[in-house]
Design an enzyme around this catalytic site. Structure first.
Site, PDB file in Angstrom:
ATOM      1  N   GLY B 322       0.836  -1.210   0.000  1.00 64.18           N
ATOM      2  CA  GLY B 322       0.000   0.000   0.000  1.00 64.18           C
ATOM      3  C   GLY B 322       0.864   1.251   0.000  1.00 64.18           C
ATOM      4  CD1 TRP B 325      -1.682   1.560  -5.906  1.00 61.10           C
ATOM      5  CD2 TRP B 325      -1.928   3.359  -4.608  1.00 61.10           C
ATOM      6  NE1 TRP B 325      -2.679   2.329  -6.442  1.00 61.10           N
ATOM      7  CE2 TRP B 325      -2.857   3.438  -5.666  1.00 61.10           C
ATOM      8  CE3 TRP B 325      -1.898   4.389  -3.666  1.00 61.10           C
ATOM      9  CZ2 TRP B 325      -3.747   4.500  -5.817  1.00 61.10           C
ATOM     10  CZ3 TRP B 325      -2.780   5.451  -3.815  1.00 61.10           C
ATOM     11  CH2 TRP B 325      -3.691   5.501  -4.875  1.00 61.10           C
ATOM     12  CG  HIS B 326       0.337   6.179  -1.227  1.00 57.59           C
ATOM     13  ND1 HIS B 326      -0.040   5.038  -0.565  1.00 57.59           N
ATOM     14  CD2 HIS B 326      -0.692   7.052  -1.085  1.00 57.59           C
ATOM     15  CE1 HIS B 326      -1.248   5.214  -0.039  1.00 57.59           C
ATOM     16  NE2 HIS B 326      -1.674   6.420  -0.342  1.00 57.59           N
ATOM     17  N   GLY B 327       3.853   5.651  -4.181  1.00 60.86           N
ATOM     18  CA  GLY B 327       4.967   6.201  -4.935  1.00 60.86           C
ATOM     19  C   GLY B 327       6.209   5.372  -4.759  1.00 60.86           C
ATOM     20  CG  PHE B 486      -0.022   9.239  -5.020  1.00 62.85           C
ATOM     21  CD1 PHE B 486       1.344   9.476  -4.971  1.00 62.85           C
ATOM     22  CD2 PHE B 486      -0.810   9.746  -4.004  1.00 62.85           C
ATOM     23  CE1 PHE B 486       1.908  10.192  -3.923  1.00 62.85           C
ATOM     24  CE2 PHE B 486      -0.264  10.448  -2.944  1.00 62.85           C
ATOM     25  CZ  PHE B 486       1.094  10.677  -2.909  1.00 62.85           C
TER      26      PHE B 486
END
Lengths: 376, 486
Positions: B322, B325-327, B486
């Site tokens: 997770g 996923w943001h970066g 994102f």
């Protein structure tokens, strides 16, 4: 991530309501809704007026000096016959009272610190000319006006200032701001420090400093000497990679075209600079020559007279590496008045040549002049 | 094109009437064209990528439905995952992993500079890729039937209100709404009120809460050593306000705009800052992502089954993913790790109890602890690098000596209070079943009229205050939404 999930619960949840925030009522009670919202807005407007009344004035223009110059222009109106413009070099070089004494023509100086052509152009055409319709605009220029490494910040400051921002939205903002303090002062209202704290103090001191360094006719009267190495270093960085920036040339040509359409005559003046300044150019002699050539070419292409005074003073006539001292500023203005007079009474034969000017002790200096405007 | 810009207002003013004026069978054509214009406004070159992603998953969906053998079905699913994760990997993570590999090579004593491609990140790629993956996955699991109309599927993938920052809608939920063109009703009455309310509250959250606190947060995070510990603490809380205002503001506007087209989007935030535990927080923050991670990562890993050690491992792995996923940065990995650890600790400490029901004052310590954990993780989320994050913590721990920035701290307190107030109002409404208006038990006309007046007064007062606040905080250049990156 919901760790309570079981392997059999992996379908998208139809969530319970997220908790409504009812804000609108467009049904039968729409009018009542509008009335209440209007009351809230009116109360906020009254509160904004009350709160901002005690705070220092907000700077809505390019800088505090520009704001005060607008007030001066509004005060003088059409009584202005001659306007001097340009960067701080021109702001300091031309003394309206001196010019008025020599020619009898009422004058004002609207020069601004850092006002390169992309700033001075719209400043003259959109703000100065509509307010005072000057017969003559004297635009003082130095190599700084054409330097590619100098002026981006000033350009941005002018375009982002509330009063001069581009676009229809900015226009609408100004329109609403003229009647609503809530809209006009929203930058102050959203920042407690700008309203009451350090921001307010800074704003008040900026306005006071602008008032202290501006003479009664808008001229700059800051004659404190500053010959420190930092000052030289600043000029050197501004003049690095020097070349004539076409954006500045285009801005001058466009502004002159607008001013001429408005009935003004424009004279381009190469403002005196000290050798100390010239030596900061990458190729001192060539770059000064290129600057003069650019000014002459602009003058020819726009039918504007050109006066070349770049090298008429030595370093001792300046308070720093670009600004004239009080005495030299007065002399420059008197000489300019004489040159313009000489051109007008046809002592000058046309084309480019020299006009002799004399200082207080009778020393003669030849100033380059290009006559392009047959009507003047 | 961002929601809080004049360009978007003009765009909406053209697309909305057009959508309702064309025959129902053409509505998706309008929506798809509008979505591609909306997306192409950033960079038209990436339209090809979204179109390719659409075509690939549409075809795989069709073939999955037709495939009979489990082996072939698995191959098709693998092909979809390879394509989608491959695209995501190249555009989002390639440079990150390449840098990591170079660091590793250098660490063992070999000299390598390694090429960094500097690949541009297409806006919203993480959102629409997760959406297409969920479609193929659900078709594979036979939870949904694949659509045989590529126009409907393309509209589902590119639907502009939620394209660039979610919510990440499942095909199971959004696709039927997209397909039912004739069933869409132009919003009127309560539905119109709700759509407009969502848009106004979203604008308030974005323009007032997020953009209002952003300049101070940016200033402190750029040079934390210059500020006192109080100011640094305020900036961290300020960023929590900014991120929530920015993201939930975007979601509110997206949902409001979508309702104007007759399509309701899922709820993505449910008053997260009133959460009494980190577990509850993740049920209330970015719900569409946490659900996605639960269904397509956590549960396939084994979910709650197995020993405590396995559950902890699953939680950590899910939260690390997770974070990534943001970066593509170590900051987000650490951010995910903090939440993984917090979830694990809470899971074993709470002994199976999860707080539920209305919030009570006695639960304040839990709320404060949860918010504090969130704020710690926010430092890694906001800082430009791990070193920069530790600089912030160092400035926080140092005895106060720098700029106290009292006026800005005051602004943070005001905007934080407004954030909590908004959450409280909505939570109270949710606890009552979603109705903020007074009870409708009055029977006499006088009582009915009083109720009506009262029910208009409060929304109008709130709307008036919000409008005034939006006016006061507007005027600069529109600030892009944080989650667009994102």
């Amino acid at each position: 991530m919901n760790p309570d999930a079981t392997p059999h619960s992996d379908t998208p949840r139809e969530l319970p309501d997220d908790g409504r925030l009812d804000l609108f009522s467009t049904g039968s009670s729409l009018l009542r809704w509008i009335a209440v919202v209007l009351v809230v807005v009116l109360v906020a407007e009254v509160a904004a007026r009350t709160v901002t009344a005690r705070s220092a004035e907000e700077v809505r223009w390019y800088d505090a000096a520009a704001q005060q110059r607008i007030e001066l222009l509004d005060e003088r109106g059409d009584a202005v016959e001659v306007a001097f413009a340009g960067t701080s070099a021109a702001w300091q070089a031309f003394v309206p009272a001196e010019f008025e004494g020599a020619t009898g023509r009422s004058s004002i100086n609207v020069g601004l610190a850092g006002a390169i052509p992309t700033v001075t152009g719209p400043w003259l055409a959109d703000e100065v000319a509509p307010r005072s319709s000057p017969d003559l605009v004297v635009w003082g220029l130095t190599p700084l006006d054409f330097a590619p490494e100098y002026g981006d910040q000033q350009d941005e400051a002018y375009r982002s200032a509330v009063a001069t921002a581009d676009g229809w939205l900015a226009g609408l903002d100004r329109l609403v701001s003229s009647t609503s303090t809530l809209v006009a002062s929203r930058r102050l209202l959203r920042s407690p420090s700008d309203l009451f704290g350090s921001g307010e103090e800074q704003r008040a001191s900026e306005l006071a400093a602008a008032a202290a360094t501006t003479g009664p006719d808008g001229e700059r009267v800051d004659f404190d000497e500053n010959f420190g190495p930092e000052e030289i270093a600043i000029q050197r960085s501004r003049l690095s990679n020097y070349a004539i920036d076409q954006r500045d040339v285009d801005a001058i040509v466009a502004a002159i075209s607008q001013l001429q359409a408005n009935g003004s005559t424009v004279v381009l003046v190469e403002v005196p600079v000290p050798d100390r300044f010239v030596q900061q150019l990458p190729r001192p002699e060539d770059d000064m020559a290129a600057t003069q050539a650019a000014i002459i070419e602009i003058g020819a292409s726009t039918s504007s007279d050109v006066v070349l005074m770049g090298d008429v003073f030595g370093d001792t006539n300046f308070v720093d590496s670009i600004h004239l001292n009080a005495e030299a500023a007065s002399t420059t203005t008197r000489w300019l008045a004489h040159i313009l007079d000489a051109v007008q009474v046809d002592e000058f034969d046309g084309g480019c040549g020299f006009v002799d000017v004399a200082d207080d002790i009778g020393f003669i200096t030849a100033v380059g002049v290009c006559r392009n405007d047959a009507s003047s | 094109m961002i929601f809080n810009s004049v360009t978007f207002v003009v765009f909406l003013a053209i697309v909305l009437p057009l959508h309702w004026l064309v025959p129902p069978s053409r509505r998706n054509l309008v929506l798809l064209a509008a979505s591609y214009v909306f997306y192409g406004w950033w960079d038209w070159r990436f339209l090809g990528l979204i179109a390719l992603s659409t075509v690939v998953d549409f075809i795989i969906g069709q073939r999955l439905a037709a495939a009979v053998g489990e082996r072939r079905r698995k191959r098709l699913l693998a092909a979809s995952l390879c394509f989608n994760l491959g695209v995501l990997g190249v555009f989002k993570y390639f440079d990150f992993f390449l840098d990591g590999a170079v660091d590793l090579v250098n660490a063992v004593g070999l000299d390598s500079s390694g090429p960094t491609l500097g690949i541009l990140l297409p806006v919203g790629i993480s959102f629409y890729t997760f959406q297409t993956i969920s479609y193929t996955f659900d078709v594979y699991r036979r939870r949904i039937e694949p659509t045989d109309k590529i126009l409907d599927f393309a509209t589902y993938v590119a639907y502009f209100p939620q394209l660039v920052a979610g919510p990440i809608e499942r095909a199971q939920r959004l696709l039927p709404r997209v397909q039912d063109q004739a069933g869409r009703a132009m919003p009127r009455g309560r539905q119109l009120d709700r759509a407009l309310s969502l848009i106004l509250s979203g604008l308030f959250k974005k323009v007032v809460l997020a953009d209002g606190v952003a300049p101070f947060v940016n200033e402190v995070f750029a040079d934390p050593g210059r500020f006192s510990s109080l100011a640094v603490a305020a900036a961290i809380v300020g960023f929590a306000v900014q991120l929530y205002g920015d993201f939930s503001g975007y979601t509110d506007i997206a949902r409001g705009v979508s309702e104007l087209f007759g399509i309701d989007l899922m709820v993505n935030f449910r008053q997260p800052y009133l959460s009494r535990s980190i577990t509850e927080f993740w049920r209330r923050w970015h719900i569409s992502l946490s659900d996605w991670l639960r269904d397509y990562v956590y549960i396939p890993f084994g979910g709650n089954r197995g020993s405590s050690w396995f559950v902890a491992r699953n939680l950590m792995a899910t939260m690390l993913l997770g974070g990534l996923w943001h970066g593509a940065s170590w900051n987000f990995v650490i951010w995910g790790a903090i939440h993984g650890v917090a979830l694990v600790v809470h899971r074993f400490a709470r002994a199976g109890r999860t707080p539920s029901g209305p919030v009570r004052p006695s639960q304040l310590p839990g709320i404060a602890t949860t918010f504090a954990v969130w704020c710690v993780s926010m430092v890694f989320f906001r800082a430009q690098s791990v070193d920069a994050a530790f600089d912030v913590f160092a400035a926080l721990a140092r005895p106060s000596s720098g700029d106290s920035a009292i006026a800005s701290v005051f602004l943070v307190v005001v905007l934080f209070s407004a954030t909590i107030w908004l959450d409280l109002v909505q939570r109270r409404s949710a606890d009552r079943g979603g109705d903020t208006t007074p009870s409708h038990g009055a029977t006499t006309s006088a009582a009915s009229k009083a109720t009506e007046t009262h029910s208009t007064l409060r929304p109008a007062l709130t709307a008036g205050v919000m409008l005034v606040a939006v006016v006061v905080f507007s005027g600069g250049s529109p600030v892009p939404f944080i989650y667009f990156q994102f």
